[in-house]
Motif scaffolding. Structure first.
Motif, mmCIF file in Angstrom:
data_model
loop_
_atom_site.group_PDB
_atom_site.id
_atom_site.type_symbol
_atom_site.label_atom_id
_atom_site.label_comp_id
_atom_site.label_asym_id
_atom_site.label_seq_id
_atom_site.Cartn_x
_atom_site.Cartn_y
_atom_site.Cartn_z
ATOM 1 N N VAL A 268 19.276 -47.929 -20.140
ATOM 2 C CA VAL A 268 19.716 -46.548 -19.985
ATOM 3 C C VAL A 268 20.973 -46.245 -20.788
ATOM 4 N N SER A 269 21.851 -47.223 -20.925
ATOM 5 C CA SER A 269 23.183 -46.914 -21.428
ATOM 6 C C SER A 269 23.453 -47.291 -22.885
ATOM 7 N N HIS A 270 22.625 -48.114 -23.494
ATOM 8 C CA HIS A 270 22.909 -48.533 -24.867
ATOM 9 C C HIS A 270 22.370 -47.517 -25.873
ATOM 10 N N GLU A 271 23.098 -47.318 -26.947
ATOM 11 C CA GLU A 271 22.690 -46.333 -27.962
ATOM 12 C C GLU A 271 21.333 -46.661 -28.584
ATOM 13 N N ASN A 272 20.954 -47.929 -28.630
ATOM 14 C CA ASN A 272 19.667 -48.304 -29.222
ATOM 15 C C ASN A 272 18.483 -48.039 -28.301
ATOM 16 N N VAL B 139 15.578 -55.021 -12.299
ATOM 17 C CA VAL B 139 15.713 -54.151 -13.473
ATOM 18 C C VAL B 139 15.939 -52.711 -13.007
ATOM 19 N N MET B 140 15.170 -52.277 -12.017
ATOM 20 C CA MET B 140 15.325 -50.910 -11.501
ATOM 21 C C MET B 140 16.692 -50.703 -10.867
ATOM 22 N N LEU B 141 17.266 -51.749 -10.271
ATOM 23 C CA LEU B 141 18.613 -51.641 -9.729
ATOM 24 C C LEU B 141 19.597 -51.273 -10.837
ATOM 25 N N GLY B 142 19.495 -51.944 -11.981
ATOM 26 C CA GLY B 142 20.342 -51.618 -13.125
ATOM 27 C C GLY B 142 20.084 -50.217 -13.649
ATOM 28 N N VAL B 143 18.812 -49.835 -13.700
ATOM 29 C CA VAL B 143 18.449 -48.484 -14.155
ATOM 30 C C VAL B 143 19.066 -47.440 -13.222
ATOM 31 N N LEU B 144 18.958 -47.660 -11.905
ATOM 32 C CA LEU B 144 19.503 -46.693 -10.943
ATOM 33 C C LEU B 144 21.023 -46.592 -11.051
ATOM 34 N N ARG B 145 21.704 -47.723 -11.237
ATOM 35 C CA ARG B 145 23.168 -47.684 -11.388
ATOM 36 C C ARG B 145 23.548 -46.855 -12.621
ATOM 37 N N ALA B 146 22.871 -47.136 -13.717
ATOM 38 C CA ALA B 146 23.186 -46.430 -14.960
ATOM 39 C C ALA B 146 22.826 -44.951 -14.871
ATOM 40 N N MET B 147 21.718 -44.632 -14.226
ATOM 41 C CA MET B 147 21.322 -43.227 -14.108
ATOM 42 C C MET B 147 22.252 -42.463 -13.167
ATOM 43 N N ARG C 109 16.469 -43.488 -21.965
ATOM 44 C CA ARG C 109 17.328 -42.573 -21.203
ATOM 45 C C ARG C 109 16.723 -41.174 -21.189
ATOM 46 N N ARG C 110 16.264 -40.712 -22.338
ATOM 47 C CA ARG C 110 15.682 -39.367 -22.423
ATOM 48 C C ARG C 110 14.442 -39.265 -21.544
ATOM 49 N N LEU C 111 13.592 -40.283 -21.576
ATOM 50 C CA LEU C 111 12.388 -40.283 -20.739
ATOM 51 C C LEU C 111 12.770 -40.161 -19.266
ATOM 52 N N LEU C 112 13.805 -40.877 -18.863
ATOM 53 C CA LEU C 112 14.242 -40.832 -17.472
ATOM 54 C C LEU C 112 14.903 -39.508 -17.120
ATOM 55 N N ARG C 113 15.691 -38.947 -18.028
ATOM 56 C CA ARG C 113 16.389 -37.688 -17.744
ATOM 57 C C ARG C 113 15.422 -36.511 -17.606
ATOM 58 N N PHE C 114 14.234 -36.620 -18.157
ATOM 59 C CA PHE C 114 13.241 -35.564 -17.975
ATOM 60 C C PHE C 114 12.776 -35.499 -16.522
ATOM 61 N N GLY C 115 13.205 -36.462 -15.712
ATOM 62 C CA GLY C 115 12.812 -36.502 -14.313
ATOM 63 C C GLY C 115 13.507 -35.497 -13.426
ATOM 64 N N GLY C 116 14.591 -34.900 -13.884
ATOM 65 C CA GLY C 116 15.243 -33.918 -13.027
ATOM 66 C C GLY C 116 16.628 -33.541 -13.505
ATOM 67 N N VAL C 117 17.132 -32.451 -12.949
ATOM 68 C CA VAL C 117 18.440 -31.953 -13.361
ATOM 69 C C VAL C 117 19.588 -32.636 -12.621
ATOM 70 N N ASP C 118 19.281 -33.326 -11.521
ATOM 71 C CA ASP C 118 20.309 -34.076 -10.805
ATOM 72 C C ASP C 118 19.726 -35.404 -10.333
ATOM 73 N N PHE C 119 20.577 -36.231 -9.764
ATOM 74 C CA PHE C 119 20.157 -37.586 -9.391
ATOM 75 C C PHE C 119 19.059 -37.576 -8.325
ATOM 76 N N ILE D 51 14.120 -57.702 -23.885
ATOM 77 C CA ILE D 51 14.993 -58.851 -23.613
ATOM 78 C C ILE D 51 15.711 -59.252 -24.897
ATOM 79 N N GLN D 52 14.974 -59.319 -25.993
ATOM 80 C CA GLN D 52 15.567 -59.653 -27.292
ATOM 81 C C GLN D 52 16.621 -58.623 -27.681
ATOM 82 N N GLY D 53 16.297 -57.337 -27.538
ATOM 83 C CA GLY D 53 17.234 -56.274 -27.900
ATOM 84 C C GLY D 53 18.502 -56.340 -27.064
ATOM 85 N N PHE D 54 18.342 -56.564 -25.765
ATOM 86 C CA PHE D 54 19.505 -56.686 -24.889
ATOM 87 C C PHE D 54 20.429 -57.792 -25.380
#
Length: 195
Positions: free
Chosen positions: A74-78, A143-151, A83-93, A9-12
């Motif tokens: 998912v989307s911020h450079e910091n 929070v997951m809604l935002g994660v899903l949109r970004a992913m 994002r990497r942890l989530l992308r290990f979940g699969g090659v497509d959505f 929350i602080q980082g955001f």
């Protein structure tokens, strides 16, 4: 509440609105400090107080703020490691969606005591899914809604998401996949290091 959640929350807020405004939030929330320690635990009331102040500062309802935090993760450079942890979940959505139930176990490997919600994916058709989010306190669904949109953007998929707030201790997100390869997704290499 786990300090990593408070730190997020602080980082955001710091990353999107600036450190000076975060200091004002910390003061208005009467924290008595400016920075959350990621590996400490805090009373849930502290987290609720900070969220109230941030909502007031940004003039956002809580669900919209939590969705924005999910997108930030998912989307911020910091937050590239998330994002990497989530992308290990699969090659497509779609593969990513099917990996969501394992997310708490994967996160546990990195942070043992991080309480993540129970995620249950139901595939109704090849292009229609629902994700049930069970957590205490409620709010992780937004929070997951935002994660899903970004992913979806990250994978280049076109989706329609509909959020159903808390009902009987759970939240639900309906996911309609319109086109799996709608646009070029962000690049991702398995061997690349975050950093």
């Amino acid at each position: 509440m786990h300090g990593l959640i408070n730190r997020t929350i602080q980082g955001f807020f710091s990353d999107t609105r600036g450190e000076m405004l975060w200091r004002e939030v910390a003061e208005r929330a009467e924290l008595g400090f400016v920075e959350f320690e990621a590996m400490l635990s805090y009373d849930a009331e502290v987290t609720e107080r900070v969220l109230r102040v941030v909502c007031a500062e940004l003039n956002l309802p809580l669900e919209a703020l939590l969705e924005d935090i999910g997108t930030y993760l998912v989307s911020h450079e910091n937050t590239e490691a998330v994002r990497r942890l989530l992308r290990f979940g699969g090659v497509d959505f779609v593969e990513f969606l099917h990996s969501l139930e394992d997310l708490p176990d994967r996160a546990w490997l990195a942070v043992e005591d991080l309480p993540l919600p129970l995620l249950e994916l139901c595939e109704h058709a090849m292009d229609h899914f629902s994700l049930t989010v069970r957590s205490q306190p409620l709010g992780f669904g937004a929070v997951m809604l935002g994660v899903l949109r970004a992913m979806a953007d990250d994978y280049g998929a076109l989706v329609i998401l509909e959020y159903f707030p808390a009902s009987e201790g759970s939240e639900r997100i309906e996911i309609q996949l319109i086109e799996a390869a709608f646009a070029a997704g962000r690049g991702f290499e398995l061997g690349a290091r975050a950093g």
